[in-house]
Design a protein around this motif. Structure first.
Motif, PDB file in Angstrom:
ATOM      1  N   LYS A  54       0.682  -1.179  -0.242  1.00 42.97           N
ATOM      2  CA  LYS A  54       0.058   0.096  -0.032  1.00 42.97           C
ATOM      3  C   LYS A  54       0.958   1.230   0.042  1.00 42.97           C
ATOM      4  CE  LYS A  54      -3.880  -2.029   2.436  1.00 42.97           C
ATOM      5  NZ  LYS A  54      -4.920  -2.087   3.493  1.00 42.97           N
ATOM      6  N   MET A  55       1.902   1.155   0.791  1.00 43.88           N
ATOM      7  CA  MET A  55       2.793   2.433   0.949  1.00 43.88           C
ATOM      8  C   MET A  55       3.447   2.657  -0.572  1.00 43.88           C
ATOM      9  SD  MET A  55       4.591   2.568   4.643  1.00 43.88           S
ATOM     10  CE  MET A  55       5.133   0.949   4.810  1.00 43.88           C
ATOM     11  N   ASP A  56       3.946   1.253  -1.099  1.00 40.21           N
ATOM     12  CA  ASP A  56       4.437   1.560  -2.440  1.00 40.21           C
ATOM     13  C   ASP A  56       3.696   2.213  -3.390  1.00 40.21           C
ATOM     14  OD1 ASP A  56       6.890   0.667  -4.110  1.00 40.21           O
ATOM     15  OD2 ASP A  56       5.045  -0.127  -5.171  1.00 40.21           O
ATOM     16  N   LEU A  57       2.379   1.758  -3.581  1.00 40.69           N
ATOM     17  CA  LEU A  57       1.189   2.274  -4.364  1.00 40.69           C
ATOM     18  C   LEU A  57       1.073   3.901  -4.135  1.00 40.69           C
ATOM     19  CD1 LEU A  57      -1.359  -0.287  -4.751  1.00 40.69           C
ATOM     20  CD2 LEU A  57       0.142  -0.007  -6.320  1.00 40.69           C
ATOM     21  N   GLU A  58       0.952   4.279  -2.840  1.00 40.10           N
ATOM     22  CA  GLU A  58       0.756   5.450  -2.547  1.00 40.10           C
ATOM     23  C   GLU A  58       1.984   6.453  -2.965  1.00 40.10           C
ATOM     24  OE1 GLU A  58      -1.354   8.868  -1.280  1.00 40.10           O
ATOM     25  OE2 GLU A  58      -1.825   7.056  -1.588  1.00 40.10           O
ATOM     26  N   ASN A  65       9.728  14.507  -6.693  1.00 39.82           N
ATOM     27  CA  ASN A  65      10.412  14.649  -5.694  1.00 39.82           C
ATOM     28  C   ASN A  65      10.115  14.104  -4.258  1.00 39.82           C
ATOM     29  OD1 ASN A  65       8.104  16.257  -5.685  1.00 39.82           O
ATOM     30  ND2 ASN A  65       9.237  18.002  -4.527  1.00 39.82           N
ATOM     31  N   VAL A  66       8.685  14.018  -4.189  1.00 32.11           N
ATOM     32  CA  VAL A  66       8.372  13.368  -2.702  1.00 32.11           C
ATOM     33  C   VAL A  66       8.601  11.753  -2.996  1.00 32.11           C
ATOM     34  CG1 VAL A  66       6.410  12.920  -1.313  1.00 32.11           C
ATOM     35  CG2 VAL A  66       6.809  15.332  -2.384  1.00 32.11           C
ATOM     36  N   LYS A  67       8.218  11.283  -4.427  1.00 32.90           N
ATOM     37  CA  LYS A  67       8.177   9.858  -4.447  1.00 32.90           C
ATOM     38  C   LYS A  67       9.549   9.406  -4.149  1.00 32.90           C
ATOM     39  CE  LYS A  67       8.002   8.238  -8.568  1.00 32.90           C
ATOM     40  NZ  LYS A  67       7.480   8.195 -10.001  1.00 32.90           N
ATOM     41  N   ALA A  68      10.551   9.958  -4.591  1.00 37.93           N
ATOM     42  CA  ALA A  68      12.048   9.321  -4.770  1.00 37.93           C
ATOM     43  C   ALA A  68      12.133   9.272  -3.240  1.00 37.93           C
ATOM     44  CB  ALA A  68      12.874  10.520  -5.146  1.00 37.93           C
ATOM     45  N   VAL A  69      11.803  10.082  -2.180  1.00 34.76           N
ATOM     46  CA  VAL A  69      12.043  10.079  -0.756  1.00 34.76           C
ATOM     47  C   VAL A  69      11.325   8.995  -0.101  1.00 34.76           C
ATOM     48  CG1 VAL A  69      12.059  11.442   1.457  1.00 34.76           C
ATOM     49  CG2 VAL A  69      12.554  12.607  -0.535  1.00 34.76           C
ATOM     50  N   LEU A  70      10.230   8.643  -0.534  1.00 33.25           N
ATOM     51  CA  LEU A  70       9.374   7.760   0.198  1.00 33.25           C
ATOM     52  C   LEU A  70       9.874   6.276  -0.207  1.00 33.25           C
ATOM     53  CD1 LEU A  70       5.749   9.329   0.036  1.00 33.25           C
ATOM     54  CD2 LEU A  70       7.610   9.337   1.801  1.00 33.25           C
ATOM     55  N   LEU A  74      11.155   3.080   1.836  1.00 31.80           N
ATOM     56  CA  LEU A  74      10.359   1.707   1.462  1.00 31.80           C
ATOM     57  C   LEU A  74      11.357   0.688   1.441  1.00 31.80           C
ATOM     58  CD1 LEU A  74       7.362   2.303  -0.779  1.00 31.80           C
ATOM     59  CD2 LEU A  74       7.473   1.049   1.495  1.00 31.80           C
ATOM     60  N   ARG A  75      12.592   1.057   0.985  1.00 30.08           N
ATOM     61  CA  ARG A  75      13.570   0.210   0.874  1.00 30.08           C
ATOM     62  C   ARG A  75      14.193  -0.442   2.276  1.00 30.08           C
ATOM     63  NH1 ARG A  75      14.907   3.038  -3.926  1.00 30.08           N
ATOM     64  NH2 ARG A  75      16.318   4.585  -2.842  1.00 30.08           N
TER      65      ARG A  75
END
Length: 220
Positions: A54-58, A65-70, A74-75
């Protein structure tokens, strides 16, 4: 920062800490109690995997820029989950005797748990930093929106001033047209006055000549 992602993140961190405690307690159990605890841990791991998905999809639905940090966070969570899976595999291994199991709990398991605890500490620290970064991003976005609203207001004022200038320009053109017409009227009047002067002068001249002739014949 996405509030949905943060909600999933809090659930995962709580679940991961709970699973780690269960792994530690299960290692010292035997028989049915051990099987029951292992079943609970596996169920918790399935739930943790669902949260990570779910976190990956979100994260992938957000701005780059926000996606790269999240995704970087996740990794870390995926690595933490893999450590938990490794702990479970070691617990359920039936080929270890009691001595080997004790040694495993004292050495390998302890190291793994320590690594997981350290990793979770780093994750929480990273989460706090990302939370602060998210607040700064929100503040920057709010400032950008305020600047955009100010720009729109300025553009509206400029448009209003342009309309006023165009109206004034049209009014000036109307005044110019009226001045032109008045100038033509005055020119025509001037010409008529000039013709009238010549006509009056001619009449006066004729009268003077007539009077002179009358006086001449009377005096003769």
């Amino acid at each position: 920062m996405s509030e949905v992602f943060e909600g999933y993140e809090r659930q995962y961190c709580e679940l991961s800490a709970n699973l780690s405690r269960k792994c530690t307690a299960t290692g010292a159990l035997n028989g049915e109690q051990k099987k029951q605890k292992v079943s609970e841990i596996k169920s918790g791991i399935d739930e943790a995997e669902a949260l990570i998905r779910k976190m990956d999809l979100e994260a992938r639905s957000l701005q780059p820029n926000v996606k790269a940090v999240l995704l970087a966070k996740l990794r870390e969570y995926k690595s933490d989950l893999n450590n938990l899976k490794t702990e479970v595999k070691r617990i359920v291994s039936g080929n270890l005797n009691a001595g080997a199991r004790d040694e495993l709990l004292e050495s390998g398991m302890a190291d793994t748990l320590t690594a997981s605890a350290d990793q979770r500490t780093r994750l929480m620290t990273t989460t706090e930093r990302l939370g602060k970064s998210g607040d700064r991003i929100k503040e920057s976005r709010r400032t950008m929106l305020e600047t955009e609203e100010l720009g729109v207001s300025i553009l509206q004022d400029l448009h209003s001033q342009r309309q006023s200038l165009l109206h004034a320009n049209n009014t000036l053109h109307g005044v110019d047209d009226n001045v032109g017409r008045s100038k033509k009227i005055l020119t025509n009047m001037s010409r008529r006055m000039s013709r009238n002067k010549w006509m009056i002068g001619s009449i006066i001249a004729v009268l003077v000549i007539a009077i002179a002739l009358i006086l001449y014949f009377k005096l003769k």
